[in-house]
Scaffold this active site. Structure first.
Site, PDB file in Angstrom:
ATOM      1  N   ASP A 483       0.963  -1.124  -0.107  1.00  0.00           N
ATOM      2  CA  ASP A 483       0.029   0.005   0.002  1.00  0.00           C
ATOM      3  C   ASP A 483       0.677   1.172   0.004  1.00  0.00           C
ATOM      4  O   ASP A 483       0.148   2.510  -0.329  1.00  0.00           O
ATOM      5  CB  ASP A 483      -0.766   0.054   1.274  1.00  0.00           C
ATOM      6  CG  ASP A 483      -2.176  -0.435   0.965  1.00  0.00           C
ATOM      7  OD1 ASP A 483      -2.716  -0.492  -0.107  1.00  0.00           O
ATOM      8  OD2 ASP A 483      -2.936  -0.819   1.991  1.00  0.00           O
TER       9      ASP A 483
HETATM   10  C1  GLC Z   1      -1.435  -3.739   5.224  1.00  0.00           C
HETATM   11  C2  GLC Z   1      -2.862  -3.903   4.469  1.00  0.00           C
HETATM   12  C3  GLC Z   1      -2.779  -4.553   3.427  1.00  0.00           C
HETATM   13  C4  GLC Z   1      -1.427  -4.154   2.666  1.00  0.00           C
HETATM   14  C5  GLC Z   1      -0.270  -4.383   3.588  1.00  0.00           C
HETATM   15  C6  GLC Z   1       1.006  -3.885   2.962  1.00  0.00           C
HETATM   16  O1  GLC Z   1      -1.478  -4.857   6.109  1.00  0.00           O
HETATM   17  O2  GLC Z   1      -3.996  -4.111   5.496  1.00  0.00           O
HETATM   18  O3  GLC Z   1      -3.724  -4.377   2.546  1.00  0.00           O
HETATM   19  O4  GLC Z   1      -1.265  -5.132   1.611  1.00  0.00           O
HETATM   20  O5  GLC Z   1      -0.393  -3.576   4.694  1.00  0.00           O
HETATM   21  O6  GLC Z   1       1.153  -2.621   2.654  1.00  0.00           O
HETATM   22  C1  GLC Z   2      -1.467  -0.434   5.293  1.00  0.00           C
HETATM   23  C2  GLC Z   2       0.012  -0.228   5.469  1.00  0.00           C
HETATM   24  C3  GLC Z   2       0.272   1.160   6.195  1.00  0.00           C
HETATM   25  C4  GLC Z   2      -0.414   2.169   5.511  1.00  0.00           C
HETATM   26  C5  GLC Z   2      -1.764   1.852   5.244  1.00  0.00           C
HETATM   27  C6  GLC Z   2      -2.203   3.104   4.258  1.00  0.00           C
HETATM   28  O1  GLC Z   2      -2.059  -0.503   6.309  1.00  0.00           O
HETATM   29  O2  GLC Z   2       0.403  -1.321   6.392  1.00  0.00           O
HETATM   30  O3  GLC Z   2       1.651   1.203   6.536  1.00  0.00           O
HETATM   31  O4  GLC Z   2      -0.242   3.475   6.446  1.00  0.00           O
HETATM   32  O5  GLC Z   2      -1.845   0.646   4.535  1.00  0.00           O
HETATM   33  O6  GLC Z   2      -3.653   2.756   3.661  1.00  0.00           O
END
Ligand code: GLC
Ligand code: GLC
Length: 808
Positions: A483
């Site tokens: 993300d």
């Molecule tokens: C968090 C989010 C997931 C994403 C991951 C890596 O676990 O819930 O959707 O793939 O972060 O950014």
């Molecule tokens: C996921 C990631 C986090 C970020 C978020 C944003 O959860 O783990 O680091 O802040 O996505 O949507």
């Protein structure tokens, strides 16, 4: 250092000191009513929606971290203490917390008086039951005053923390018999209330927080229990609470139980009142009557046990390594069920007021529970698919109550649609239920725009094909699985979202990870197309996957590993040409899982690079070197200090991809080593470093660039649970449902010499004996005494018991 131990027979984790590094929690409830409970009784409960129907208040960012919750203050001849240690923190002679499957038991002892509290949400009820058992082990009579305490939340947990000018004038309660009713807003638009009752006549009660606490006092020293006298206060605005004062007299050796019920009740609008201005208490009274005695609590507990034994009986193993057994048998599937129930809503890291259900998160969570609750997995798939757009793209999130896509976040995370294929593939392989592919499902919840589920999957698959970039690799959009890799975003304003701020709509940034995921999903896609009777899609899927694998070979290979991406300017991300972020874990794991590079040796080279560059004693970090400054062209990933979260933390979700990839090369020793580095039961022995619960996976362990290297964060609600289950169950133990049969192809480390697994699948039971001779030769599988060619055990008829023996 440990702070407790596993009791495997009871399926409990037993915490032996209240002073753990962080609150170690458990979940109560499996249906509509849930509670989070820490090892000192902290936490809160809610009905269905952690934000909108919050029964009790919780202070995130509180000090101490875990104040409040469900408190029992005992005034024992003037000495006040809590069986849960907190919040009074008077020293105990003995303390123990047992977190079990859907219940928690906390016991404290002081001066010969023991108090044991069992907390559970009985099946079929909208209530937490707290049973307090007092036992006098001393030689003298004890006169004990029990003061219960919970603090109500004014329902909407976000509003409750922000809108004081209104809320502080709203609070209303009723008291009837031994029950306090929280009826705030019941006079107007709510048809529900909360209540807290006890099955004994109280000597007094309190419902006004300030009266109970007294000026300037906190949870550790409220006036009422220390004074030994309730004030019978009546809340009017401010902060409603419920507290009972119950007098208990115990002869030496005597024991007594009190049953408290903290419940939620709804009335039909026309039956709201039993007298003008008096809430209709019939549903609450029925629930209180059900738990009028302690035997009902035992029964509820037995019901819960049967429920969980039934579910977790789907896959059971026994080996010579109890740490593996306890993950596979109990804690990993249990955590997967919690992610099914709660998604990412409420934990000690998710505040319950935030995000909805993630499209990709929910699809991946499903991989961890589809074998446990296939019917509910089926519904979940259809719900998720109904939020998809007609062009195959997807809302990144949807709201669980309305099941509608979330407009604030929108779409454009280009990996999302592909996860739906993997979820549907897992479901059909597990159950053999092809009928799901024929279900009619709307697009964007529009009843006038519908198609079969298979058509949804077709559009998911084709969405990637229609969104390729200059190298024939998938466009990344706002982000892919990571993300925080935001290649089109260029955010420079503090506080704005890194994902949804898109000031450059580019069609250059491409993701090698999505390319790998596409090839991985294509295996499921072609299987599903075959099941749906679409031979043209079978063929198209296979040739598209081959083209994508070729694009990865031509443009996604950096010499010794797979590239991560091309950015907005067409520059490489995750290449030796980069100053930082040279090697990323995601494409190595996903491409090899998908089979890319197996034939030409690139897979092995990529994984050897992972070994050389990303492996640490605490797991595999996301990338190296970590980014040391902010890069607007890379986005949020570079916003984190080095070693945390997506900036080179050990992101536990990705480690199992490499585990699975290693098993594709037959390297069982390495696969197991990687898994065991992040598996909580293996980290238990250094809990002072790991700091979070040693029975559930965390999202992240700080990477080696971080000052707090090895420390975990964000336990419970994480995709790590599902993927680690897939890695250990399906690829290390090697037992996985395929289209035509149950694959039994273990890839074990040498020390797991003898393993027995019982796996239920499609109504039959497979008793699988694995003998690990460690010869490295191909496994030999016999089924009911007959030698198989290969490792695919044909599905047996429902009811059958199949004896499988594997020599590895
Ligand atoms: C968090 C989010 C997931 C994403 C991951 C890596 O676990 O819930 O959707 O793939 O972060 O950014
Ligand atoms: C996921 C990631 C986090 C970020 C978020 C944003 O959860 O783990 O680091 O802040 O996505 O949507």
């Amino acid at each position: 250092m440990r702070f407790g131990h596993f009791d495997d027979a009871a399926r409990e984790y037993v915490i032996s000191t209240p002073e753990t590094p962080h609150p170690w929690i458990n979940y109560l409830g499996a249906e509509e009513f849930f509670g989070l409970i820490s090892h000192t009784g902290g936490g809160y409960c809610f009905h269905r929606d952690a934000r909108l129907r919050r029964l009790t208040r919780y202070r995130y960012n509180g000090l101490p971290t875990d104040g409040g919750g469900r408190c029992f203050y005992l005034n024992d001849g003037g000495e006040v203490w809590c069986p849960t240690w907190a919040p009074v923190r008077a020293p105990l002679d003995r303390y123990e917390c047992r977190h079990g499957l859907g219940y928690t038991m906390i016991a404290g002892e002081r001066d010969g008086l023991t108090a044991e509290i069992l907390y559970l949400v009985p099946l079929g009820t909208n209530a937490e039951v707290h049973r307090l058992r007092l036992r006098n082990r001393s030689g003298r009579r004890r006169e004990v005053q029990v003061f219960s305490l919970i603090e109500f939340c004014l329902w909407d947990a976000l509003d409750d923390q922000t809108n004081y000018q209104r809320n502080l004038s709203l609070g209303e309660v009723e008291v009837a018999g031994s029950t306090v009713y929280h009826v705030t807003e019941y006079r107007e638009r709510r048809n529900h209330y909360a209540f807290y009752g006890v099955n004994a006549p109280p000597a007094g009660y309190d419902t006004d927080r300030d009266a109970f606490f007294g000026p300037g006092r906190g949870w550790d020293h409220p006036e009422v229990p220390f004074a030994g006298a309730a004030r019978n206060s009546r809340a009017s605005g401010w902060a409603p609470i419920a507290s009972h004062q119950v007098e208990v007299s115990l002869a030496p050796g005597q024991e007594t139980d009190l049953v408290f019920v903290l419940g939620y009740a709804e009335n039909p609008p026309e039956e709201k009142w039993e007298a003008p201005g008096v809430a209709n208490k019939a549903p609450a009274r029925a629930l209180l009557a059900r738990f009028a005695d302690s035997a009902a609590v035992d029964e509820a507990r037995a019901g819960l046990k049967a429920y969980w034994e039934g579910l977790l009986g789907t896959c059971r193993m026994r080996s010579n390594d109890p740490r593996v057994d306890r993950m596979v048998n109990t804690w990993n599937p249990y955590q997967c069920m919690v992610t099914f129930n709660l998604s990412r809503s409420a934990s000690y890291f998710e505040s319950g007021i935030g995000r909805g259900m993630g499209f990709r998160d929910s699809c991946q969570d499903l991989l961890g529970f589809v074998h446990l609750v296939p019917k509910r997995a089926r519904e979940r798939i259809l719900d998720i698919a109904a939020t998809q757009f007609p062009d195959g793209s997807a809302y990144h999130q949807y709201q669980p109550l309305t099941k509608r896509g979330n407009h604030d976040v929108g779409s454009g995370f280009n990996d999302d649609p592909l996860w739906l294929i993997t979820a549907a593939g897992a479901y059909v392989r597990e159950t053999g239920d092809h009928s799901i592919l024929e279900e009619t499902v709307p697009f964007d919840n529009d009843p006038n725009d519908t198609a079969t589920l298979f058509e949804h999957l077709r559009r998911s698959f084709h969405f990637t094909l229609e969104n390729l970039g200059p190298h024939g690799l998938p466009l990344i959009g706002r982000a892919d699985w990571n993300d925080c890799l935001n290649l089109n975003c260029f955010s420079t304003t503090p506080g704005e979202s890194f994902q949804t701020t898109q000031n450059r709509a580019g069609r250059t940034a491409e993701s090698v990870f999505i390319a790998g995921l596409f090839v991985h999903a294509a295996a499921d896609y072609t299987g599903l197309a075959r099941a749906a009777g679409k031979p043209e899609e079978v063929e198209l899927g296979a040739s598209a996957a081959a083209r994508m694998a070729a694009a990865v070979a031509d443009h996604g290979w950096d010499g010794e590993w797979f590239l991560r991406a091309y950015d907005y300017f067409g520059d490489k991300v995750g290449s030796r040409e980069c100053a930082q972020g040279q090697v990323f874990i995601e494409p190595q794991g996903m491409c090899v899982m998908a089979g890319i590079g197996l034939a030409d040796g690139r897979a092995a080279r990529a994984l050897d690079t992972v070994r050389a560059r990303l492996d640490t004693p605490h797991g595999l970090v996301l990338h190296q070197p970590a980014y040391t400054r902010y890069h607007p062209e890379l986005g949020e990933i570079t916003s984190y200090p080095p070693g945390y979260k997506e900036n080179a933390g050990v992101f536990c979700h990705t480690n199992p991809w490499v585990v699975i990839a290693e098993t594709r090369l037959g390297r069982g020793e390495r696969a197991f080593e990687y898994w065991s580095k992040i598996a909580p039961a293996f980290r238990e022995e250094f809990s002072e470093v790991h700091r979070l619960e040693p029975y559930v996976y965390a999202q992240m362990i700080a990477g080696r660039d971080a000052p707090r290297y090895g420390e975990a964060k964000n336990s419970w609600l994480t995709g790590s649970a599902a993927w680690n289950l897939v890695a250990i169950n399906q690829h290390i133990l090697g037992i996985r449902p395929e289209w035509e049969g149950l694959r039994v192809a273990p890839c074990l480390p040498a020390h797991l010499a003898e393993v027995e697994v019982e796996r239920r699948c499609r109504g039959a039971a497979y008793r699988i004996d694995i003998v690990n001779c460690g010869t490295g030769a191909a496994p030999q599988v016999t089924v009911d005494g007959h030698l198989l060619e290969g490792t695919l055990v044909p599905y047996a008829a429902p009811g059958a018991v199949v004896a499988v023996r594997v020599e590895v």
